[in-house]
Design a protein around this motif. Structure first.
Motif, mmCIF file in Angstrom:
data_model
loop_
_atom_site.group_PDB
_atom_site.id
_atom_site.type_symbol
_atom_site.label_atom_id
_atom_site.label_comp_id
_atom_site.label_asym_id
_atom_site.label_seq_id
_atom_site.Cartn_x
_atom_site.Cartn_y
_atom_site.Cartn_z
ATOM 1 N N SER A 120 42.138 29.843 45.716
ATOM 2 C CA SER A 120 43.301 30.625 45.340
ATOM 3 C C SER A 120 43.379 29.665 43.914
ATOM 4 O O SER A 120 43.294 28.552 43.652
ATOM 5 N N THR A 121 43.122 30.518 42.703
ATOM 6 C CA THR A 121 43.801 30.096 41.474
ATOM 7 C C THR A 121 44.481 29.495 41.434
ATOM 8 O O THR A 121 44.568 28.952 40.912
ATOM 9 N N ASN A 122 46.153 29.435 42.782
ATOM 10 C CA ASN A 122 46.956 28.270 42.116
ATOM 11 C C ASN A 122 46.842 26.952 42.807
ATOM 12 O O ASN A 122 46.863 25.867 41.802
ATOM 13 N N LYS B 202 47.105 32.648 48.214
ATOM 14 C CA LYS B 202 48.583 32.422 49.208
ATOM 15 C C LYS B 202 49.836 33.227 48.828
ATOM 16 O O LYS B 202 49.802 33.450 47.244
ATOM 17 N N ILE C 64 54.858 36.968 43.048
ATOM 18 C CA ILE C 64 54.561 35.522 41.848
ATOM 19 C C ILE C 64 54.627 33.993 42.937
ATOM 20 O O ILE C 64 56.317 33.930 44.215
ATOM 21 N N LEU C 65 54.434 33.347 43.354
ATOM 22 C CA LEU C 65 54.472 31.666 43.800
ATOM 23 C C LEU C 65 53.885 30.874 42.016
ATOM 24 O O LEU C 65 53.046 30.906 41.816
ATOM 25 N N LEU D 255 46.125 35.680 38.512
ATOM 26 C CA LEU D 255 46.170 34.012 38.107
ATOM 27 C C LEU D 255 46.978 33.484 38.197
ATOM 28 O O LEU D 255 48.055 33.594 39.245
ATOM 29 N N SER D 256 46.920 31.837 37.431
ATOM 30 C CA SER D 256 47.618 31.115 37.311
ATOM 31 C C SER D 256 47.893 30.441 35.952
ATOM 32 O O SER D 256 47.110 30.245 35.752
ATOM 33 N N GLN E 187 39.957 37.128 45.588
ATOM 34 C CA GLN E 187 40.561 35.223 45.819
ATOM 35 C C GLN E 187 40.297 35.480 47.457
ATOM 36 O O GLN E 187 40.267 36.224 48.331
ATOM 37 N N GLY F 253 51.779 31.172 39.704
ATOM 38 C CA GLY F 253 50.544 32.083 40.355
ATOM 39 C C GLY F 253 51.279 33.308 40.181
ATOM 40 O O GLY F 253 52.552 33.654 40.673
ATOM 41 N N ILE F 254 50.340 35.071 40.172
ATOM 42 C CA ILE F 254 50.643 35.731 40.076
ATOM 43 C C ILE F 254 50.250 36.937 40.271
ATOM 44 O O ILE F 254 48.575 37.067 40.084
ATOM 45 N N TRP G 107 48.178 36.383 50.600
ATOM 46 C CA TRP G 107 48.300 37.603 49.927
ATOM 47 C C TRP G 107 47.072 38.130 49.097
ATOM 48 O O TRP G 107 45.774 37.681 48.983
HETATM 49 C C1 BTN Z 1 54.188 36.463 47.676
HETATM 50 O O1 BTN Z 1 54.582 36.213 48.423
HETATM 51 O O2 BTN Z 1 55.228 37.653 46.793
HETATM 52 C C2 BTN Z 1 53.820 35.636 46.206
HETATM 53 C C3 BTN Z 1 52.002 36.086 45.988
HETATM 54 C C4 BTN Z 1 51.364 35.101 44.745
HETATM 55 C C5 BTN Z 1 50.217 35.597 44.861
HETATM 56 C C6 BTN Z 1 49.331 34.719 43.634
HETATM 57 S S1 BTN Z 1 47.611 35.728 43.240
HETATM 58 C C7 BTN Z 1 47.245 34.293 42.217
HETATM 59 C C8 BTN Z 1 48.145 33.322 42.935
HETATM 60 N N1 BTN Z 1 47.085 32.408 43.623
HETATM 61 C C9 BTN Z 1 47.458 32.325 44.575
HETATM 62 O O3 BTN Z 1 46.932 32.111 45.896
HETATM 63 N N2 BTN Z 1 48.548 32.821 44.775
HETATM 64 C C10 BTN Z 1 49.096 33.654 43.481
#
Ligand code: BTN
Length: 240
Positions: A12-14, A41, A111-112, A58-59, A37, A128-129, A48
């Motif tokens: 996960s980039t986050n 998440k 977005i997280l 990306l993060s 990924q 995180g997008i 995701w």
């Molecule tokens: C959502 O549930 O709407 C949020 C999703 C966020 C996904 C992004 S992808 C890049 C970053 N790394 C992650 O693990 N999650 C976020």
């Protein structure tokens, strides 16, 4: 331009960004970006999912020095940046509280945000997008879409990334200038089902209500049976 760290694959980039913050000195604006990924998440503990090398994943790491009470403005600024990027190409783009981005009623980006707190301040923030760009197929249950699914053409991921960064820069500058008023009014302008009758779900089941806005902590205020009631993310789901 920020410092980009390109990874072929990552869990996960986050997670990678949060670990990087713990283990090294990181520059403001450092961005982790990947093609693949393995356990991306999402909100509410969801996964995701994203096909390899087709979407933006990306993060972005920021050091906002914001007060904890203003944390929701990170959500507002980032969702407005994603919204503006997509609106340049597509019609009917809206932000669904707190920070899903929809085309019509289908989700195109999520977005997280994970914040790190030090002495009453948000010392660092990982934004995180996930933005669906060239993926053609989505499990119908997800009610998701992509730029390609909407417009039937492929998009250059790098060009889109540049557009996104111009917009992130613009909205995070508004935030750094403490221009909360402008951010909030733009958020309301682009909020899905703002001030109209909408369907929700909570522990007691489905109900209808009218979104009045958000309170100072980012909770959604819904007029339910004539009573304004605030909900956080765990307490309510807006249906679409
Ligand atoms: C959502 O549930 O709407 C949020 C999703 C966020 C996904 C992004 S992808 C890049 C970053 N790394 C992650 O693990 N999650 C976020």
């Amino acid at each position: 331009m920020p410092n980009f760290i390109y990874l072929e694959t990552v869990d996960s980039t986050n997670n990678y960004a949060v670990n990087l913050l713990k283990t090294s000195d990181v520059e403001n604006g450092t961005t982790i970006i990947t093609k693949k990924q393995s356990s991306g998440k999402g909100q509410r503990g969801n996964l995701w999912e994203s096909e390899d090398d087709r979407n933006l994943i990306l993060s972005l790491i920021l050091f906002p020095q914001l007060k904890i009470k203003d944390a929701f403005y990170l959500t507002i600024a980032s969702s407005l940046a994603v919204h503006k990027t997509l609106s340049h190409h597509l019609n009917s783009v809206k932000i669904k509280w707190p920070n899903d981005v929809l085309v019509g009623t289908k989700k195109i980006a999520g977005i997280l945000i994970e914040n790190q707190i030090k002495r009453e301040l948000i010392s660092s923030s990982v934004i995180g997008i996930g933005l669906n760009v060239n993926q053609d197929y989505f499990n119908p249950e997800l009610n998701a879409t992509s730029m390609k699914a909407e417009l039937h053409q492929d998009f250059n991921l790098e060009e889109l990334l540049n557009e996104l960064y111009t917009n992130l820069d613009f909205y995070f500058n508004l935030l750094m200038e403490n221009n909360f008023k402008t951010l909030l009014s733009r958020y309301y302008e682009n909020l899905f089902q703002f001030k109209t009758l909408a369907k929700f779900e909570d522990d007691s089941g489905e109900f209808t209500g009218i979104i009045q806005g958000i309170d100072e902590t980012g909770k959604l205020i819904v007029l339910r049976n004539q009573i304004p009631t605030s909900y956080d993310l765990k307490e309510i789901k807006q249906l679409r």
